[in-house]
Design a protein around this motif. Structure first.
Motif, mmCIF file in Angstrom:
data_model
loop_
_atom_site.group_PDB
_atom_site.id
_atom_site.type_symbol
_atom_site.label_atom_id
_atom_site.label_comp_id
_atom_site.label_asym_id
_atom_site.label_seq_id
_atom_site.Cartn_x
_atom_site.Cartn_y
_atom_site.Cartn_z
ATOM 1 N N ASP A 1 18.003 -14.084 25.101
ATOM 2 C CA ASP A 1 18.083 -15.405 25.724
ATOM 3 C C ASP A 1 19.395 -15.595 26.493
ATOM 4 O O ASP A 1 19.967 -16.695 26.539
ATOM 5 N N ARG A 2 19.836 -14.524 27.144
ATOM 6 C CA ARG A 2 20.992 -14.611 28.031
ATOM 7 C C ARG A 2 20.503 -14.581 29.468
ATOM 8 O O ARG A 2 19.634 -13.786 29.822
ATOM 9 N N ILE A 3 21.064 -15.466 30.287
ATOM 10 C CA ILE A 3 20.630 -15.586 31.680
ATOM 11 C C ILE A 3 20.999 -14.310 32.426
ATOM 12 O O ILE A 3 22.159 -13.874 32.421
ATOM 13 N N ILE A 4 19.981 -13.713 33.099
ATOM 14 C CA ILE A 4 20.247 -12.509 33.888
ATOM 15 C C ILE A 4 19.938 -12.732 35.364
ATOM 16 O O ILE A 4 20.345 -11.920 36.208
ATOM 17 N N SER A 5 19.211 -13.818 35.681
ATOM 18 C CA SER A 5 18.895 -14.050 37.094
ATOM 19 C C SER A 5 18.516 -15.510 37.309
ATOM 20 O O SER A 5 17.913 -16.143 36.430
ATOM 21 N N ILE A 6 18.910 -16.052 38.476
ATOM 22 C CA ILE A 6 18.484 -17.390 38.909
ATOM 23 C C ILE A 6 18.167 -17.305 40.398
ATOM 24 O O ILE A 6 18.585 -16.368 41.087
ATOM 25 N N ASN A 7 17.415 -18.270 40.899
ATOM 26 C CA ASN A 7 17.168 -18.290 42.338
ATOM 27 C C ASN A 7 17.988 -19.410 42.977
ATOM 28 O O ASN A 7 18.689 -20.178 42.307
ATOM 29 N N GLN A 8 17.876 -19.515 44.287
ATOM 30 C CA GLN A 8 18.684 -20.486 45.025
ATOM 31 C C GLN A 8 18.324 -21.917 44.652
ATOM 32 O O GLN A 8 19.192 -22.795 44.599
ATOM 33 N N ALA A 9 17.028 -22.161 44.375
ATOM 34 C CA ALA A 9 16.605 -23.514 44.005
ATOM 35 C C ALA A 9 17.266 -23.953 42.703
ATOM 36 O O ALA A 9 17.541 -25.140 42.503
ATOM 37 N N PHE A 10 17.522 -23.018 41.793
ATOM 38 C CA PHE A 10 18.235 -23.338 40.555
ATOM 39 C C PHE A 10 19.633 -23.857 40.868
ATOM 40 O O PHE A 10 20.086 -24.868 40.316
ATOM 41 N N THR A 11 20.311 -23.155 41.768
ATOM 42 C CA THR A 11 21.665 -23.572 42.151
ATOM 43 C C THR A 11 21.633 -24.926 42.844
ATOM 44 O O THR A 11 22.476 -25.797 42.581
ATOM 45 N N ASP A 12 20.658 -25.141 43.717
ATOM 46 C CA ASP A 12 20.565 -26.419 44.430
ATOM 47 C C ASP A 12 20.356 -27.585 43.464
ATOM 48 O O ASP A 12 20.883 -28.685 43.703
ATOM 49 N N CYS A 13 19.605 -27.344 42.409
ATOM 50 C CA CYS A 13 19.280 -28.430 41.466
ATOM 51 C C CYS A 13 20.414 -28.667 40.475
ATOM 52 O O CYS A 13 20.778 -29.818 40.213
ATOM 53 N N THR A 14 20.964 -27.612 39.900
ATOM 54 C CA THR A 14 21.943 -27.764 38.819
ATOM 55 C C THR A 14 23.387 -27.713 39.299
ATOM 56 O O THR A 14 24.287 -28.213 38.609
ATOM 57 N N GLY A 15 23.626 -27.082 40.470
ATOM 58 C CA GLY A 15 24.992 -26.931 40.953
ATOM 59 C C GLY A 15 25.650 -25.660 40.466
ATOM 60 O O GLY A 15 26.763 -25.330 40.885
ATOM 61 N N TYR A 16 24.998 -24.902 39.548
ATOM 62 C CA TYR A 16 25.578 -23.671 39.026
ATOM 63 C C TYR A 16 25.152 -22.482 39.879
ATOM 64 O O TYR A 16 23.988 -22.366 40.274
ATOM 65 N N THR A 17 26.117 -21.563 40.146
ATOM 66 C CA THR A 17 25.811 -20.315 40.839
ATOM 67 C C THR A 17 25.575 -19.215 39.800
ATOM 68 O O THR A 17 25.870 -19.386 38.611
ATOM 69 N N LEU A 18 25.084 -18.051 40.271
ATOM 70 C CA LEU A 18 24.770 -16.960 39.344
ATOM 71 C C LEU A 18 26.003 -16.487 38.584
ATOM 72 O O LEU A 18 25.925 -16.308 37.362
ATOM 73 N N PRO A 19 27.167 -16.268 39.201
ATOM 74 C CA PRO A 19 28.332 -15.822 38.414
ATOM 75 C C PRO A 19 28.718 -16.812 37.309
ATOM 76 O O PRO A 19 29.255 -16.406 36.276
#
Length: 951
Positions: free
Chosen positions: A414-432
């Motif tokens: 249950d560790r985050i290994i990937s997100i898409n751009q829409a995730f960043t747009d919604c939450t404000g968090y980037t992949l790093p």
């Protein structure tokens, strides 16, 4: 005593019973030695052997059998009683020799000791005994073990049957020729003794163990008979011939049985090999995978049926063809390279190429192949769908990166290994910022740990979950997302990845909540409205049924709300409703529901009741709270409430019924004076239904002459129970329901006002009947007529009409007695007093009915000139010497007589009751002891009979 010796004519070198007995021991459980001894002993007696000799021989036979059985278990614990293997015969051969020695030694010495066998014949007797036992076991035991199951297929068809009959016939003919000199002249110089081995070979090859053993038993039997008769080759010298015959039997048995067993073992091995081959062929031909055998030049030699299903070609179209003919052109070079490695004896695993389907499409095939002895053995699998899935995954990756919905992928921990751009747009968090972290970094804290525990429980059990989650953006703003979580599993069932896909539904959620609130809540008081109230009530009723609980429903209606609304205006009326709602909520628990149904009607759902007392406590608290003054602007208003209470499941289990019953109880509270509460009772519902039904029929019944007057006699207890009065009682003869008693409709008649017309009709009927009976029977006959309290409260002049009517009939005023309840005397209404005084002034007598059951005011008895007191039947029914009821009756009688009032006792049913009352000085009696209420015609018969007796 007869002496036995090796040359005794009664001796034999073939003793079959011991072999049979051993076979029985091997195939049956339990001790059978008594049978062996008894059988052998009986046989000895039949042969005229002395008792001791027969006993010794019988004991020796039993010893031999059980020694043989023990030795078999010792030599070969896996001995097969079906006698299928050569090793079984070898074990039996060794056992026969050893057990024969034991039996021969023990029995021979026993006979020598008894003097039956001379010392010089002891060695010969031992040998002879041993030989007989050996042949008996070698032939007899296998014969019984094998022939306990009959042979199969000997007569299966005509040709086989002919061969079987021929074999059996020759099995008798050849021994007959050999041992009994039959047909010997036919054979000439050729010795037929050797022909037996040809017969043995034939039996072993064609008829197996059954044929050989059958032949051996026939040879042994016929040979012994021939020697005994002095015929045949072995009878030339009986002693030498017997020994030769024994050797002949031994060699024949060993050769024949071993040959048959070896052939049988070979057949079993071949059958096992055949079955194994069939099993492999079945697996090969029916496997779900692809199996093939090809030569090193690439030609199919053999394929299973799965190829036909996968490629669409028949096996005939594929067999013998070079498989490169079906390979995709782009995959031919790689396929040739794989064939080269196979030619070099290098296995090829997980090789993938494409094969042409009959319809022109291409199927992806994955191979595992080895080469051996110039052939390629291959196992393959169709992975076309798997390749298509891989293509779909590549397409999904493109969709993943460009989707307008947020997506997140976690690993098995249950560790985050990937997100898409829409995730960043919604939450404000980037992949790093989120890589390697747990999705809990988005947790808003708005939902309880139990919520997440339930979510993970569903995820663990089903692999997927969807629902609404309140999360927090990077800037701390809380938002609502609709999320769908799916799990990707490893082949072993463990978690490989979890994929979460979500969309921001915050604004949609706010709109839905507003619409939902407007649909389910009262906009004025913010209490649940009728729709939400019914929904919650339905849910609570489900819990009541499931958990066996009790629920209370309070129906609250404000008293005099209309006065406030009309006097102070609608805005103040609304303010009053708002304050009422707050006070109601303050009176109940947080788990209870207060709702506004509309207008000034409120309801309270009280769930999980332990008893009815709590609901009453809530009702009293509400009455107290609402009785306090309400400040409405510059004015102060006072209201109260009427509350109806109904319970589930006691009163009802359906929503509509429970609401209706609580409403009925509320109206009952209003009818009793308001500012109080009432429990629902079944009588309320029945009362409503009866009221509606009977009220509609009462007026039609009077007009349709459906009423009848029945009369119950009142007797003079001082004059031998002479009938002197009667009470007029109404009956409703309904055309459909039959007779309806007054208790079922009088109250409704009072409520609807029809009682006035009914009462007037009864009075006139009774007056006319009294006049007739006064003329025909008793000049001073009285009839009592009941007058309802409702009739006293009307403004009509019926009481005056009654006196006028009696004058029209030219009847004395005391012909009619008006019966009233004692509670009416306490009524200070002007109408009541006026009508009672009118009766007094006009000579109509008055009787107090059911005296003693209500509130009695003795002063009123003289004020209104009461002539009769009627003791209620509740006192007369339990009269007994020394009882309180008897004392009360005596007191009432004494008091009445002191006031100059006559006493009538009601409900007299036994002679004992009548005697007690008469002794107490009661004037009149009425009850079933004397007569039940009856029509006028029957009453006349009673008077006629009385008149006849008196005359």
């Amino acid at each position: 005593m007869k002496v036995l010796s090796v040359v005794d004519h009664n001796s034999t070198v073939f003793w079959m019973p011991n072999g049979v007995a051993l076979a029985m021991v091997l195939t049956r459980s339990g001790a059978i030695w008594p049978g062996i001894i008894a059988g052998s002993f009986a046989a000895g007696l039949v042969l005229d052997q002395p008792v001791l000799v027969a006993a010794a021989i019988a004991t020796g036979n039993a010893v031999e059998v059980y020694c043989a059985f023990s030795l078999i278990k010792l030599f070969d614990a896996d001995f097969d009683s079906r006698f299928l293997r050569p090793r079984d015969f070898i074990t039996l051969f060794l056992t026969a020799n050893l057990s024969g020695v034991i039996s021969a030694v023990s029995s021979s010495f026993a006979l020598w000791y008894l003097g039956v066998v001379p010392t010089d014949n002891l060695a010969g007797n031992l040998l002879h005994w041993w030989q007989a036992n050996v042949i008996g076991i070698l032939v007899g035991t296998p014969f019984v073990l094998v022939w306990r199951q009959l042979p199969q297929g000997w007569f299966g068809h005509a040709k086989r049957g002919f061969e079987t009959h021929s074999y059996i016939l020759l099995s008798f003919m050849v021994p007959a020729a050999l041992f009994m000199d039959f047909f010997r002249g036919v054979f000439g110089a050729v010795a037929p003794e050797y022909w037996m081995f040809l017969l043995i070979f034939w039996g072993a090859f064609r008829f197996g163990r059954h044929g050989v053993l059958l032949l051996l038993v026939i040879v042994a039997s016929v040979g012994y008979i021939g020697i005994d008769l002095g015929s045949g080759y072995f009878a030339k010298h009986q002693q030498a011939g017997m020994q030769s015959f024994w050797y002949y039997l031994l060699v024949t048995a060993i050769a024949g049985i071993l040959m048959a067993l070896m052939l049988s073992a070979r057949e079993q091995t071949e059958e096992a090999l055949r079955l194994k081959t069939e099993e492999l062929d079945t697996y090969f031909n029916n496997a779900l995978d692809l199996f093939s055998i090809a030569d090193l030049q690439g030609h199919f030699r053999k394929l299973n049926a799965r190829w036909q299903q996968i490629l669409g070609y028949s096996l005939a179209e594929l067999t013998g063809k070079p498989f490169l003919e079906f390979v995709h052109p782009d995959d031919i070079p790689a396929t040739r390279d794989a064939m080269a490695r196979l030619s070099a004896a290098i296995p090829v695993n997980d090789f993938v190429n494409r094969y042409r389907h009959r319809d022109g499409s291409w199927r992806w095939i994955q191979w595992n192949s080895i080469a051996k002895d110039g052939l390629i053995y291959a196992a393959a699998r169709d992975i076309t769908e798997q390749k298509a899935a891989e293509d779909e995954l590549r397409l999904a990756a493109l969709v993943y990166q460009n989707s307008s919905e947020g997506m997140m992928i976690t690993d098995e921990h249950d560790r985050i290994i990937s997100i898409n751009q829409a995730f960043t747009d919604c939450t404000g968090y980037t992949l790093p910022e989120v890589l390697g972290k747990n999705p809990r970094i988005l947790n808003s804290g708005r939902q309880s740990p139990a919520f997440y525990q339930a979510m993970w429980q569903v995820l663990s059990s089903t692999g997927s979950w969807q629902g609404e989650i309140y999360n927090r953006r990077k800037n701390s703003e809380i938002y609502v997302e609709w999320v769908v979580i799916n799990t990707i599993f490893n082949p072993d069932g463990s978690v490989h990845r979890r994929v979460a896909q979500f969309s921001d539904v915050t604004e949609k959620k706010k709109s839905e909540e507003l619409i939902w609130f407007q649909a389910n809540y009262d906009p004025l008081t913010h209490l649940p409205n009728r729709r939400l109230f019914i929904d919650r009530l339905q849910q609570e009723l489900i819990k009541v049924e499931r958990d066996h609980q009790t629920l209370g429903l309070l129906f609250v209606d404000l008293d005099r709300f209309k006065e406030v609304n009309d006097g102070l205006g609608h805005s103040m009326g609304d303010e009053l409703l708002i304050q009422v709602a707050k006070r109601l909520c303050a009176c109940v628990r947080r788990s209870d529901t207060v709702a506004r149904l509309g207008g000034d009607e409120f309801t309270v759902i009280i769930s999980e009741l332990d008893d009815d007392i709590y609901a009453e406590t809530i009702a009293r608290n509400i009455l107290d709270a609402l009785s306090q003054p309400f400040t409405l602007g510059s004015s102060v208003a006072y209201v109260s409430a009427s509350i109806g209470i109904a319970f589930s499941p006691t009163d009802a289990s359906q929503v509509e019924d429970l609401i209706r019953f609580a409403d009925q109880a509320m109206y009952a509270a209003k009818n009793k004076g308001r500012n109080l509460y009432c429990h629902f009772t079944p009588d309320m519902q029945q009362h409503v239904e009866k009221h509606i039904h009977i009220a509609g029929e009462l007026r039609a019944a009077l007009a349709g002459k459906q009423f009848a007057v029945y009369y119950q006699p009142i007797v003079d207890l001082t004059r031998q129970d002479r009938v002197v009065k009667a009470e007029a009682l109404i009956r409703w003869i309904h055309p459909i329901q039959g007779m309806i008693m007054p208790i079922e409709f009088i109250t409704i008649a009072e409520e609807t006002g029809v009682i006035n017309d009914i009462g007037d009709w009864i009075f006139k009927e009774a007056a006319q009947q009294a006049k007739q009976w006064q003329q025909d029977y008793l000049s001073h006959f009285q009839i009592s007529v009941n007058k309802s309290p409702s009739q006293f409260h009307t403004q009509d002049l019926v009481h005056s009409d009654w006196t006028d009517y009696l004058q029209q009939l030219d009847m004395p005023s005391d012909s009619i007695v008006v019966e009233i309840t004692e509670g009416l005397l306490l009524d200070d209404s002007h109408n009541v007093a006026k009508k009672l005084l009118h009766f007094k002034e006009n000579g109509i007598q008055v009787a107090i009915d059911d005296f003693g059951t209500g509130y009695s005011a003795l002063a009123y008895l003289k004020k209104f000139h009461i002539e009769y007191l009627k003791i209620d039947q509740s006192f007369t029914q339990n009269l007994a010497p020394g009882s309180s009821d008897l004392a009360l009756c005596e007191a009432i009688i004494v008091m009445a007589h002191k006031l100059g009032i006559k006493v009538i006792a009601e409900g007299i049913e036994t002679q004992q009751q009548r005697d007690f009352l008469a002794q107490a000085g009661c004037d009149y009696g009425q009850g079933y002891l004397f007569a039940k209420p009856m029509p006028a015609c029957e009453f006349e018969g009673l008077l006629t009979a009385q008149q006849a007796v008196e005359s």
